[in-house]
Design an enzyme around this catalytic site. Structure first.
Site, PDB file in Angstrom:
ATOM      1  N   ASP A 204       0.895  -1.138  -0.061  1.00  0.00           N
ATOM      2  CA  ASP A 204      -0.252   0.079   0.116  1.00  0.00           C
ATOM      3  C   ASP A 204       0.871   1.110   0.061  1.00  0.00           C
ATOM      4  O   ASP A 204       0.366   2.292   0.577  1.00  0.00           O
ATOM      5  CB  ASP A 204      -0.885   0.011   1.153  1.00  0.00           C
ATOM      6  CG  ASP A 204      -0.252  -0.011   2.679  1.00  0.00           C
ATOM      7  OD1 ASP A 204       1.029  -0.330   2.575  1.00  0.00           O
ATOM      8  OD2 ASP A 204      -0.845   0.325   3.561  1.00  0.00           O
ATOM      9  N   ASP A 281       7.799  -4.772  14.811  1.00  0.00           N
ATOM     10  CA  ASP A 281       8.575  -3.323  14.533  1.00  0.00           C
ATOM     11  C   ASP A 281       8.702  -2.605  15.701  1.00  0.00           C
ATOM     12  O   ASP A 281       9.929  -2.256  15.966  1.00  0.00           O
ATOM     13  CB  ASP A 281       7.466  -2.265  13.800  1.00  0.00           C
ATOM     14  CG  ASP A 281       6.221  -2.299  14.058  1.00  0.00           C
ATOM     15  OD1 ASP A 281       5.877  -3.056  14.921  1.00  0.00           O
ATOM     16  OD2 ASP A 281       5.136  -1.519  13.457  1.00  0.00           O
TER      17      ASP A 281
END
Length: 437
Positions: A204, A281
């Site tokens: 995306d 992350d």
């Protein structure tokens, strides 16, 4: 060396040829003699049969010896060929930066691929590899069209099993699947394919015209500087109005940004055995993984996201991500001297520039005090004071393992109403407090 091996092969082939002719001739003789009508046995016949049997035994031994010689030569040839191919493969992968795209169930992956293909300067230097999770057939069909038309690689994550979580964690199942997919995909790039480095994007992301140029120029710095562990295309405070027009400006940061990032194979081999089940992350941002290492990040983002749909249900997108500014001009980074980013140069220059700026309160910055100062400084001393100032001036106010987003040595740099602001700890700052979360 290769010529010497070739001459040896030719000599051996001649020897084998003559040997084979000799064997065939003897076999024909043996067959002819043995197939004639047999008269009554005589001593001479018995003697001849014994001689033929001895000859047959010698021929069998010679044939076995020849087979061993041929087998040994073939093994030598195959070994040399394999070593040459391995050396050629490793040599070909030097300087190659594959683009690993993490995909799932967005058919709009075509938009992300189109941008990459539009700006990609070289298919051989920047091969595109799409790793798809979820098993979404429509998305797979879209990706397959690019396999046919642009020779990209389409990988499919094989483990689509459900992840069973207890009720309080069940809402985070998407993050568990993402982490599982990342580990598998990065293993394909660095363990199976053995690339030396890779640029990781998601399905995306739009990219800037100089996306490839940016990573090409910063890759040598990543390779040579042991204090760096990533290069990122992302600035967490990169909203329109909060960045300058200096598209060439790059920083060091203690915060792992993600969203279009490059790492080396050696780092993945370090991380893969302790890769987390979820929230990879944030795990990367923990001191146990970061080990004091830093990333390079730009003033203006080289990626932006159009993916409102995701595991965060669009909340983070609507609040922040859709306002991120994507760079639109091409900066020839490979022709610019980026040695200022080297740690021994950067730290001294950065610290001097930051702490020589006039100190203002956040209210004074908002009210435009000292309008002649193009660079000013605002100081925080506690977690709460940082969050209050961040709210007043419009930057991200959260911490990961004590590190503010985009910070370096505790300093966050951004633009506010046309001038540079450094939000800083006191000059006596000695490190991040991991309790600030």
């Amino acid at each position: 060396m290769s010529r010497l091996i070739s001459l040896r092969f030719k000599k051996i082939h001649l020897v084998l040829l003559f040997g084979c002719v000799f064997l065939v001739w003897n076999f024909i003789t043996f067959y002819t003699l043995s197939s004639k009508p047999r008269p009554m046995n005589t001593d001479k016949e018995i003697q001849l049969v014994n001689q033929l049997q001895a000859l047959e035994k010698a021929m069998s031994k010679q044939a076995e010896d020849n087979r061993k010689i041929l087998s040994g030569l073939q093994h030598l040839k195959d070994t040399n060929s394999t070593n040459s191919n391995m050396n050629l493969t490793n040599s070909n992968k030097e300087g190659v930066l594959p683009i690993l795209m993490i995909a799932c169930d967005r058919t709009s992956v075509s938009r992300a691929l189109d941008k990459l293909l539009e700006y990609r300067p070289s298919a051989s230097k920047f091969p595109i590899i799409v790793s798809q999770d979820c098993g979404h057939a429509e998305t797979a069909e879209v990706i397959h069209k690019y396999v046919v038309s642009h020779n990209i690689t389409h990988l499919k994550q094989p483990d689509l099993s459900n992840i069973n979580l207890a009720w309080p964690q069940k809402k985070f199942v998407g993050y568990y699947k993402i982490s599982r997919h990342y580990k598998w995909a990065l293993d394909q790039i660095f363990v199976t394919m053995k690339y030396m480095a890779a640029i990781i994007v998601e399905d995306d992301l739009d990219v800037s015209p100089d996306f490839f140029e940016y990573f090409s120029a910063t890759y040598p710095i990543l390779q040579s500087d042991p204090n760096l562990w990533c290069v990122s295309a992302w600035n967490d405070n990169g909203k329109e109005g909060m960045v300058s027009d200096e598209a060439e400006l790059l920083y060091r940061t203690d915060f792992f940004p993600g969203l279009g990032w490059m790492i080396e194979r050696k780092l993945w081999l370090e991380l893969r055995n302790t890769w987390p089940e979820a929230f990879w992350d944030d795990w990367m941002r923990h001191p146990a993984q970061r080990k004091g290492r830093e990333c390079i990040r730009p003033e203006i983002c080289r990626t932006s996201t159009f993916g409102r749909k995701g595991v965060s249900k669009g909340l983070y997108f609507d609040k922040h991500l859709k306002y991120i500014k994507l760079n639109t001009v091409f900066v020839p980074f490979t022709k610019i001297d980026l040695s200022y980013l080297e740690k021994n140069k950067y730290d001294a220059t950065f610290t001097k520039m930051v702490y020589s700026a006039p100190l203002l309160s956040p209210e004074e910055v908002r009210n435009g005090a000292q309008p002649t100062s193009s660079v000013v400084r605002v100081e925080y001393t506690t977690k709460d004071s940082f969050k209050r100032i961040a709210a007043l001036l419009g930057i991200m106010d959260d911490f990961k393992a004590g590190v503010p987003r985009a910070a370096y040595r505790g300093v966050v740099s951004f633009m506010f109403r046309g001038r540079r602001v450094f939000l800083t700890p006191p000059s006596s700052w000695s490190g991040y407090d991991t309790s600030w979360t």
